[in-house]
Design a protein around this motif. Structure first.
Motif, PDB file in Angstrom:
ATOM      1  N   THR A 517       0.809  -1.216   0.000  1.00  0.00           N
ATOM      2  CA  THR A 517       0.000   0.000   0.000  1.00  0.00           C
ATOM      3  C   THR A 517       0.844   1.269   0.000  1.00  0.00           C
ATOM      4  N   THR A 518       2.175   1.148   0.003  1.00  0.00           N
ATOM      5  CA  THR A 518       3.033   2.329  -0.005  1.00  0.00           C
ATOM      6  C   THR A 518       4.137   2.152  -1.038  1.00  0.00           C
ATOM      7  N   VAL A 519       4.755   3.268  -1.403  1.00  0.00           N
ATOM      8  CA  VAL A 519       5.900   3.209  -2.316  1.00  0.00           C
ATOM      9  C   VAL A 519       7.010   2.368  -1.699  1.00  0.00           C
ATOM     10  N   ALA A 520       7.207   2.509  -0.401  1.00  0.00           N
ATOM     11  CA  ALA A 520       8.246   1.719   0.275  1.00  0.00           C
ATOM     12  C   ALA A 520       7.967   0.228   0.164  1.00  0.00           C
ATOM     13  N   ASP A 521       6.695  -0.171   0.274  1.00  0.00           N
ATOM     14  CA  ASP A 521       6.331  -1.584   0.122  1.00  0.00           C
ATOM     15  C   ASP A 521       6.719  -2.097  -1.262  1.00  0.00           C
ATOM     16  N   TYR A 522       6.402  -1.324  -2.288  1.00  0.00           N
ATOM     17  CA  TYR A 522       6.695  -1.749  -3.651  1.00  0.00           C
ATOM     18  C   TYR A 522       8.198  -1.862  -3.876  1.00  0.00           C
ATOM     19  N   ARG A 523       8.940  -0.910  -3.379  1.00  0.00           N
ATOM     20  CA  ARG A 523      10.390  -0.942  -3.599  1.00  0.00           C
ATOM     21  C   ARG A 523      11.016  -2.115  -2.857  1.00  0.00           C
ATOM     22  N   ALA A 524      10.514  -2.395  -1.655  1.00  0.00           N
ATOM     23  CA  ALA A 524      11.068  -3.514  -0.890  1.00  0.00           C
ATOM     24  C   ALA A 524      10.707  -4.860  -1.512  1.00  0.00           C
ATOM     25  N   GLY A 525       9.535  -4.935  -2.154  1.00  0.00           N
ATOM     26  CA  GLY A 525       9.077  -6.199  -2.714  1.00  0.00           C
ATOM     27  C   GLY A 525       9.498  -6.454  -4.134  1.00  0.00           C
ATOM     28  N   SER A 526      10.024  -5.441  -4.824  1.00  0.00           N
ATOM     29  CA  SER A 526      10.361  -5.601  -6.236  1.00  0.00           C
ATOM     30  C   SER A 526      11.669  -6.366  -6.419  1.00  0.00           C
ATOM     31  N   ILE A 527      11.717  -7.207  -7.431  1.00  0.00           N
ATOM     32  CA  ILE A 527      12.924  -7.968  -7.725  1.00  0.00           C
ATOM     33  C   ILE A 527      13.964  -7.124  -8.439  1.00  0.00           C
ATOM     34  N   ALA A 528      13.537  -6.031  -9.067  1.00  0.00           N
ATOM     35  CA  ALA A 528      14.480  -5.208  -9.828  1.00  0.00           C
ATOM     36  C   ALA A 528      14.078  -3.735  -9.766  1.00  0.00           C
ATOM     37  N   PRO A 529      14.146  -3.122  -8.580  1.00  0.00           N
ATOM     38  CA  PRO A 529      13.774  -1.704  -8.500  1.00  0.00           C
ATOM     39  C   PRO A 529      14.737  -0.838  -9.297  1.00  0.00           C
ATOM     40  N   ASP A 530      14.181   0.188  -9.930  1.00  0.00           N
ATOM     41  CA  ASP A 530      14.970   1.155 -10.712  1.00  0.00           C
ATOM     42  C   ASP A 530      15.726   0.513 -11.870  1.00  0.00           C
ATOM     43  N   GLU A 531      15.175  -0.562 -12.407  1.00  0.00           N
ATOM     44  CA  GLU A 531      15.794  -1.204 -13.575  1.00  0.00           C
ATOM     45  C   GLU A 531      14.844  -1.151 -14.763  1.00  0.00           C
ATOM     46  N   GLN A 532      15.450  -1.216 -15.945  1.00  0.00           N
ATOM     47  CA  GLN A 532      14.678  -1.377 -17.165  1.00  0.00           C
ATOM     48  C   GLN A 532      15.060  -2.713 -17.771  1.00  0.00           C
ATOM     49  N   LEU A 533      14.088  -3.585 -17.953  1.00  0.00           N
ATOM     50  CA  LEU A 533      14.314  -4.901 -18.542  1.00  0.00           C
ATOM     51  C   LEU A 533      12.997  -5.384 -19.125  1.00  0.00           C
ATOM     52  N   THR A 534      13.028  -6.517 -19.779  1.00  0.00           N
ATOM     53  CA  THR A 534      11.800  -7.084 -20.341  1.00  0.00           C
ATOM     54  C   THR A 534      11.449  -8.354 -19.588  1.00  0.00           C
ATOM     55  N   VAL A 535      10.269  -8.357 -19.000  1.00  0.00           N
ATOM     56  CA  VAL A 535       9.780  -9.520 -18.272  1.00  0.00           C
ATOM     57  C   VAL A 535       8.909 -10.344 -19.216  1.00  0.00           C
ATOM     58  N   VAL A 536       9.198 -11.628 -19.305  1.00  0.00           N
ATOM     59  CA  VAL A 536       8.427 -12.529 -20.162  1.00  0.00           C
ATOM     60  C   VAL A 536       7.828 -13.608 -19.267  1.00  0.00           C
ATOM     61  N   THR A 537       6.530 -13.538 -19.074  1.00  0.00           N
ATOM     62  CA  THR A 537       5.833 -14.522 -18.264  1.00  0.00           C
ATOM     63  C   THR A 537       4.498 -14.822 -18.904  1.00  0.00           C
ATOM     64  N   TRP A 538       3.997 -16.022 -18.666  1.00  0.00           N
ATOM     65  CA  TRP A 538       2.706 -16.426 -19.241  1.00  0.00           C
ATOM     66  C   TRP A 538       1.571 -16.336 -18.239  1.00  0.00           C
ATOM     67  N   GLY A 539       1.837 -15.786 -17.087  1.00  0.00           N
ATOM     68  CA  GLY A 539       0.775 -15.639 -16.103  1.00  0.00           C
ATOM     69  C   GLY A 539       1.313 -15.061 -14.812  1.00  0.00           C
ATOM     70  N   PHE A 540       0.380 -14.692 -13.936  1.00  0.00           N
ATOM     71  CA  PHE A 540       0.734 -14.163 -12.624  1.00  0.00           C
ATOM     72  C   PHE A 540      -0.008 -14.965 -11.570  1.00  0.00           C
ATOM     73  N   ASP A 541       0.602 -15.103 -10.412  1.00  0.00           N
ATOM     74  CA  ASP A 541      -0.040 -15.835  -9.329  1.00  0.00           C
ATOM     75  C   ASP A 541      -1.243 -15.059  -8.801  1.00  0.00           C
ATOM     76  N   GLY A 542      -2.002 -15.698  -7.925  1.00  0.00           N
ATOM     77  CA  GLY A 542      -3.194 -15.070  -7.377  1.00  0.00           C
ATOM     78  C   GLY A 542      -2.913 -13.815  -6.578  1.00  0.00           C
ATOM     79  N   ASP A 543      -1.676 -13.639  -6.134  1.00  0.00           N
ATOM     80  CA  ASP A 543      -1.321 -12.424  -5.398  1.00  0.00           C
ATOM     81  C   ASP A 543      -0.836 -11.322  -6.323  1.00  0.00           C
ATOM     82  N   ARG A 544      -1.205 -11.404  -7.613  1.00  0.00           N
ATOM     83  CA  ARG A 544      -0.817 -10.421  -8.635  1.00  0.00           C
ATOM     84  C   ARG A 544       0.681 -10.434  -8.894  1.00  0.00           C
ATOM     85  N   GLY A 545       1.358 -11.499  -8.486  1.00  0.00           N
ATOM     86  CA  GLY A 545       2.793 -11.582  -8.691  1.00  0.00           C
ATOM     87  C   GLY A 545       3.599 -10.900  -7.597  1.00  0.00           C
TER      88      GLY A 545
END
Length: 778
Positions: A517-545
């Motif tokens: 619910t906060t910017v801090a939450d997203y940054r702490a939970g992200s696998i690649a904060p402040d990066e530019q890359l291409t994610v290739v996935t065929w689906g997301f888990d029930g927790d929205r990934g």
């Protein structure tokens, strides 16, 4: 009808110009209640609706933070606010793939100064619960306040007007679905203000007309446009009734000033419409069912539309599924039963009834349209206009022609009982909630009758008390439905042996309770904060990934991750044919499509449209995994969830392929956001005797341009999907700049200034001419 009518006219209803001769049957224009009464009613409304919203917020802090608000509007509005430059947002971020063209999705308001203001405000906060509640509750209050003004203009008793505004502001579809879809809240809130401006006789009404038109047209919700048109049609007919002829109705200060104000609002919105029209040639959207033309999905049951009550779990016809069960069909608690207390023959020709009835009837019909009609889909969305205009219709008619016989009151009670019975048939296990809702509805109906009977009585305290009871009863509808859905969620948890949902209600759409619910939450939970890359996935888990560190939709931008996708409402059709992305960003192409050659570039579509770093789902199809292992890429990391690859071709920035005799320097290049009058990419290029083509991973859109050392070059594409440039021969270290300038983007500020000036001038003209008219009568 209203005992508070006095000599001081309310601001939005003070008479200005002389009224030409009317037809004999036309009623004289009504003068509104005293301004003090209006202010008191507004204060009462804000208190009632505000307390209601605060109560729900205490019970369910995430009520407005779910589904689209999480995956699309909240993150992107915040991100746009973070990236404002000179007060305006970027036009596109190519590193978000097809979802990165902000202009292509008019819901973001990339070319609208009102949205820029919203983005600036949202960008100042890092708390998305606060952002979502401020936006959701704010729009509900704007809608309710506008509805209150309309009702008071038509001399509805203040207590009834406040109850109606509370019921409209917390109607079922609005709070259960619109709370996720921000443009629906925005556009719906404009409709009563447009009506109020057209109904008014003052300069303030001219301003309301112009601003409501502006905000509505730039809302990003075209579903509201036809109903706004019907409000205008209804008001024109009422002008005709009032002034006696079409000429008199249309050629007067009141009508002409509002036409000018509406034109001003349209002028401000023109850049948005021009850009949308230009981009439509390459954009795609869901089409009609190819087998029978109508899949039935999102078409609500007509009985639900006509009889919807507080606890009715409205369902939709569907071959492939249903819109989830929530009390989305509710509106003002006694709006439908109160229709039995109206003499409709007498009310029909009274001001306001035609306008409200026209919009309500059209909305009911619209809910039964096919699943997809042109660019419009899921007709259940039209329920919101049914719910807004039914209370307006009934209360205005009730003020004009009430019938308070025992038989009529009994009929009203019977309608409330039928509503409860329908809800019981839909969900018999919730019988106690249906009974409770019926009791509350009957109490509200009794209070309504007491208010109507007490208008001329000797004891003013009794109708005043009844008015308070009515408002409180109506306000209880939303919390009652919310608590009912808490019990449904608890029952669902027990049946499915899920963890306790901690008092959260069942939601028809993805509740997203695992997402931060906060910017801090997203940054702490992200696998690649402040990066530019291409994610290739065929689906997301029930927790929205969330646990995987890459979320669906546009949520990644909160952490600074730009994954090559974002939430999609429309898509670049040619690119989607080669690399399909779902609305949330998951790949929906077969491996054969991804690994097919892209034009004559010598690259596969997967290689051409990927950035220099790829995050591949560990459970990707084996053909795709093998492709990355065969050459051109090297694996640099991996775990059970993601495999990380690095491109090895040495091409800089967003350049992913060159053909012919072309070289691109690996130094002195830039790739950034697309903005007005600034390049998004810049490279140093050289060519030999033959020249060649430079291809990028930037999705192609009309309005893209290229210059070489300041001279314009024609752009081309890779099969209409990706931006490319044909370079001439003999270029020696030339500066190639790529830019994006959609039609209308450069005209936003001039259009806004011109449109605003026209609205203000129309209001000033109405004030001056109205003042002269009053002076002439004296």
């Amino acid at each position: 009808m209203n005992p508070d009518t006095g000599s001081r006219a309310a601001v939005l209803d003070r008479e200005t110009p002389p009224v030409p001769a009317r037809a004999p049957e036309a009623a004289p224009a009504a003068r509104g209640p005293r301004a003090g009464t209006w202010l008191l009613a507004l204060a009462g409304y804000l208190v009632a609706q505000g307390l209601q919203l605060l109560l729900v917020r205490r019970w369910e802090p995430r009520f407005f933070w779910f589904d689209d608000s999480q995956a699309q509007f909240g993150p992107m509005t915040w991100w746009l606010g973070q990236n404002l430059e000179g007060g305006r947002p970027p036009l596109m971020d190519p590193d978000l793939g097809m979802g990165g063209n902000i202009v292509a999705d008019m819901q973001y308001g990339a070319l609208d100064p009102l949205h820029w203001l919203l983005q600036a405000l949202v960008g100042r906060s890092g708390d998305f619960l606060a952002i979502s509640w401020a936006y959701g509750a704010g729009m509900i209050l704007v809608l309710g306040a506008g509805s209150l003004v309309v009702l008071l203009q038509y001399r509805v008793a203040p207590a009834l007007a406040v109850a109606g505004a509370v019921g409209i502001g917390s109607s079922g579809f609005l709070v259960w679905y619109g709370s996720s879809w921000w443009p629906l809240l925005w556009a719906t809130a404009c409709l009563p203000w447009l009506w109020a401006g057209l109904r008014s006789r003052t300069a303030v009404g001219v301003l309301a007309t112009g601003l409501a038109t502006w905000a509505l047209l730039t809302s990003g919700n075209p579903y509201a446009f036809p109903f706004a048109g019907l409000v205008i049609v209804g008001q024109l007919v009422e002008y005709r009734r009032e002034y006696g002829s079409w000429r008199a109705a249309l050629v007067n200060v009141r009508a002409l000033s509002r036409v000018a104000a509406a034109v001003g609002g349209l002028l401000v919105a023109l850049p948005t419409f021009v850009a949308t029209l230009q981009l439509s040639e390459v954009m795609g959207r869901q089409g009609a069912d190819p087998l029978i033309g109508n899949a039935g999905f999102g078409v609500p049951n007509l009985a639900d539309v006509l009889l919807g009550g507080t606890t009715l779990l409205g369902q939709t016809n569907a071959w492939t599924g249903t819109i989830g069960l929530v009390p989305a069909m509710a509106t003002m608690l006694v709006a439908l039963p109160a229709a039995a207390l109206v003499d409709w023959r007498a009310a029909w020709r009274r001001p306001g009834v035609l306008t409200a009835g026209l919009v309500w009837a059209a909305a009911v019909v619209a809910t039964q349209l096919p699943t997809t009609v042109s660019v419009f889909r899921y007709p259940v969305r039209y329920v919101v206009y049914v719910e807004v205009f039914l209370p307006l219709l009934v209360l205005i008619a009730l003020a004009a022609a009430p019938v308070l016989t025992r038989r009529r009151v009994a009929l009203a009670g019977g309608i409330a009982a039928v509503q409860a019975a329908l809800a019981l048939f839909r969900a018999p296990v919730l019988v106690k909630w249906h009974v409770l809702a019926l009791v509350v509805a009957l109490v509200a109906l009794a209070a309504l009758v007491a208010v109507l009977r007490g208008r001329s009585g000797a004891r003013p305290a009794l109708p005043a008390l009844a008015g308070v009871v009515l408002v409180l009863a109506v306000a209880s509808g939303f919390p009652l439905g919310e608590q009912m859905m808490v019990t449904v969620q608890e029952r669902d948890d027990v049946i499915k042996n899920n963890p306790d949902s901690n008092g959260a209600p069942l939601r028809a759409l993805d509740p997203g309770r695992d997402v931060g619910t906060t910017v801090a939450d997203y940054r702490a939970g992200s696998i690649a904060p402040d990066e530019q890359l291409t994610v290739v996935t065929w689906g997301f888990d029930g927790d929205r990934g969330w646990d995987d560190g890459v979320v669906n939709g546009s949520g990644n931008v909160v952490a600074g991750l730009r994954p090559g996708y974002a939430s999609l409402a429309v898509w670049q059709a040619a690119l989607n044919d080669h690399w399909c992305r779902s609305v949330w960003g998951a790949t929906c192409s077969e491996p054969a499509q991804l690994l097919a050659e892209a034009g004559d570039t010598g690259r596969t579509w997967l290689d051409l449209m990927s950035s220099d770093t790829v995050l591949l789902s560990a459970d990707a199809p084996q053909e795709v995994v093998d492709h990355f292992a065969q050459g051109g890429w090297r694996q640099v990391a991996g775990n059970d969830t993601w495999l990380r690859y690095q491109r090895a071709d040495g091409l800089p920035g967003r350049v992913t392929a060159v053909t012919g005799d072309v070289s691109v320097s690996e130094e002195d290049w830039t790739s950034t956001l697309a903005r007005v009058d600034a390049p998004m990419d810049s490279y140093v290029v050289s060519t030999g005797d033959a020249g060649g083509t430079l291809a990028t991973r930037i999705p192609y859109y009309p309005g893209m341009t290229a210059t070489l050392d300041g001279r314009e070059l024609p752009v081309t594409t890779v099969e209409g999907a990706a931006l490319a440039v044909d370079l001439p021969a003999g270029v020696d270290a030339g500066r190639l700049e790529l830019a994006y300038a959609p039609a209308g983007a450069g005209a936003v500020v001039p259009a806004a200034l011109a449109g605003s000036a026209l609205i203000v001038l129309a209001a000033a003209g109405a004030a001056v001419l109205g003042g002269r008219a009053r002076a002439g009568r004296r």
